[in-house]
Design a protein around this motif. Structure first.
Motif, mmCIF file in Angstrom:
data_model
loop_
_atom_site.group_PDB
_atom_site.id
_atom_site.type_symbol
_atom_site.label_atom_id
_atom_site.label_comp_id
_atom_site.label_asym_id
_atom_site.label_seq_id
_atom_site.Cartn_x
_atom_site.Cartn_y
_atom_site.Cartn_z
ATOM 1 N N TYR A 119 -28.098 -81.851 24.496
ATOM 2 C CA TYR A 119 -29.524 -82.142 24.222
ATOM 3 C C TYR A 119 -29.504 -82.963 23.673
ATOM 4 O O TYR A 119 -30.685 -83.785 23.251
ATOM 5 C CB TYR A 119 -30.301 -80.762 24.265
ATOM 6 C CG TYR A 119 -29.885 -79.668 24.910
ATOM 7 C CD1 TYR A 119 -29.924 -79.700 26.220
ATOM 8 C CD2 TYR A 119 -28.991 -77.978 24.484
ATOM 9 C CE1 TYR A 119 -29.454 -78.887 27.355
ATOM 10 C CE2 TYR A 119 -29.354 -76.388 25.293
ATOM 11 C CZ TYR A 119 -29.143 -77.759 26.650
ATOM 12 O OH TYR A 119 -29.368 -75.956 27.324
ATOM 13 N N GLN A 120 -28.895 -83.403 22.173
ATOM 14 C CA GLN A 120 -28.867 -83.651 21.209
ATOM 15 C C GLN A 120 -29.154 -85.939 21.680
ATOM 16 O O GLN A 120 -29.720 -86.211 21.095
ATOM 17 C CB GLN A 120 -28.356 -83.408 19.975
ATOM 18 C CG GLN A 120 -29.231 -82.621 19.735
ATOM 19 C CD GLN A 120 -28.462 -81.805 17.919
ATOM 20 O OE1 GLN A 120 -26.643 -81.743 17.596
ATOM 21 N NE2 GLN A 120 -29.055 -81.386 17.182
ATOM 22 N N PRO A 139 -29.955 -66.348 15.921
ATOM 23 C CA PRO A 139 -30.967 -67.887 16.026
ATOM 24 C C PRO A 139 -31.017 -68.330 17.008
ATOM 25 O O PRO A 139 -29.786 -68.192 17.661
ATOM 26 C CB PRO A 139 -30.524 -67.544 14.699
ATOM 27 C CG PRO A 139 -28.578 -67.395 15.223
ATOM 28 C CD PRO A 139 -28.624 -66.538 15.725
ATOM 29 N N ARG A 140 -31.663 -69.016 17.111
ATOM 30 C CA ARG A 140 -31.805 -69.781 17.445
ATOM 31 C C ARG A 140 -32.981 -71.228 17.797
ATOM 32 O O ARG A 140 -33.111 -71.169 16.144
ATOM 33 C CB ARG A 140 -33.044 -69.478 19.230
ATOM 34 C CG ARG A 140 -32.681 -68.515 20.270
ATOM 35 C CD ARG A 140 -31.477 -69.249 20.978
ATOM 36 N NE ARG A 140 -30.375 -67.452 22.055
ATOM 37 C CZ ARG A 140 -29.892 -66.876 21.203
ATOM 38 N NH1 ARG A 140 -29.413 -67.327 20.289
ATOM 39 N NH2 ARG A 140 -29.654 -65.957 22.654
ATOM 40 N N LEU A 141 -32.074 -72.399 18.331
ATOM 41 C CA LEU A 141 -33.149 -73.142 17.951
ATOM 42 C C LEU A 141 -34.134 -73.776 19.031
ATOM 43 O O LEU A 141 -34.007 -73.687 20.031
ATOM 44 C CB LEU A 141 -32.326 -74.431 17.209
ATOM 45 C CG LEU A 141 -31.180 -74.418 16.535
ATOM 46 C CD1 LEU A 141 -30.168 -75.625 16.635
ATOM 47 C CD2 LEU A 141 -31.517 -74.416 14.844
ATOM 48 N N VAL A 142 -35.386 -74.765 18.553
ATOM 49 C CA VAL A 142 -36.135 -75.281 19.790
ATOM 50 C C VAL A 142 -36.005 -76.580 19.153
ATOM 51 O O VAL A 142 -36.121 -77.455 17.668
ATOM 52 C CB VAL A 142 -37.913 -74.538 18.548
ATOM 53 C CG1 VAL A 142 -38.855 -75.441 19.605
ATOM 54 C CG2 VAL A 142 -38.347 -72.913 18.517
ATOM 55 N N LEU A 143 -36.058 -77.272 20.306
ATOM 56 C CA LEU A 143 -35.878 -78.548 20.755
ATOM 57 C C LEU A 143 -36.435 -79.008 21.488
ATOM 58 O O LEU A 143 -37.547 -78.743 21.957
ATOM 59 C CB LEU A 143 -34.446 -78.600 20.957
ATOM 60 C CG LEU A 143 -33.165 -78.635 20.225
ATOM 61 C CD1 LEU A 143 -32.434 -77.147 20.557
ATOM 62 C CD2 LEU A 143 -31.748 -79.650 20.715
ATOM 63 N N GLU A 144 -37.115 -80.384 21.435
ATOM 64 C CA GLU A 144 -38.055 -81.631 21.932
ATOM 65 C C GLU A 144 -37.359 -82.337 21.997
ATOM 66 O O GLU A 144 -37.137 -83.242 20.790
ATOM 67 C CB GLU A 144 -39.168 -80.810 21.119
ATOM 68 C CG GLU A 144 -40.660 -81.775 21.622
ATOM 69 C CD GLU A 144 -41.779 -81.192 20.743
ATOM 70 O OE1 GLU A 144 -42.655 -79.776 20.804
ATOM 71 O OE2 GLU A 144 -42.614 -81.414 19.776
#
Length: 147
Positions: A119-120, A139-144
């Motif tokens: 994704y990155q 936990p989770r990271l929100v990506l945009e």
């Protein structure tokens, strides 16, 4: 390798559940109940991913607004991971999103998910974090990504 994306329908629920069960863990919260999977497939855009004609996974997404799309489920069977399938699928979807007028794509992933690097690499950036995602204790990271 010939990678395909075809619309998933109610007829694919068994395959969908099989894929989600194969990848579900504390890191990946897949929909593993057939009734829930059917309900889900009927309200999102779900694509069956194939590799050389074999089932390789599923990806689901839906609009979060007039110019924002959310990638909800993205699951590749373990035997097909690490072969560029996820990268191809993501490139294909991001191109389609741009053509359809989307300006932003987002998703949520576990910080330990190996797909985070993918994704990155595609330009997604972390914009937020959640300590206890949907009551999972994980936990989770929100990506945009700005398209």
């Amino acid at each position: 390798m010939n990678i395909g994306l075809v619309p998933a329908t109610a007829a694919n629920v068994g395959e969908y559940v099989r894929v989600m069960r194969a990848v579900s863990s504390r890191i990946n919260l897949g929909i593993t109940d057939p009734r829930e999977a059917l309900d889900h497939i009927e309200v999102v855009t779900s694509k069956k991913i194939t590799a050389d004609g074999e089932l390789a996974g599923f990806v689901d997404y839906y609009p979060k607004g007039p110019d924002h799309v959310y990638i909800d489920q993205f699951a590749i069977l373990p035997g097909f991971q690490g072969k560029g399938i996820g990268s191809f699928v993501l490139d294909t979807l991001l191109d389609q999103f741009k053509v359809s007028g989307m300006k932003k794509a987002s998703l949520v992933t576990h910080p330990e998910n190996e797909a985070l690097r993918l994704y990155q690499r595609k330009g997604f950036v972390v914009i937020d974090s959640v300590d206890n995602f949907e009551g999972s204790g994980e936990p989770r990271l929100v990506l945009e990504l700005v398209l």
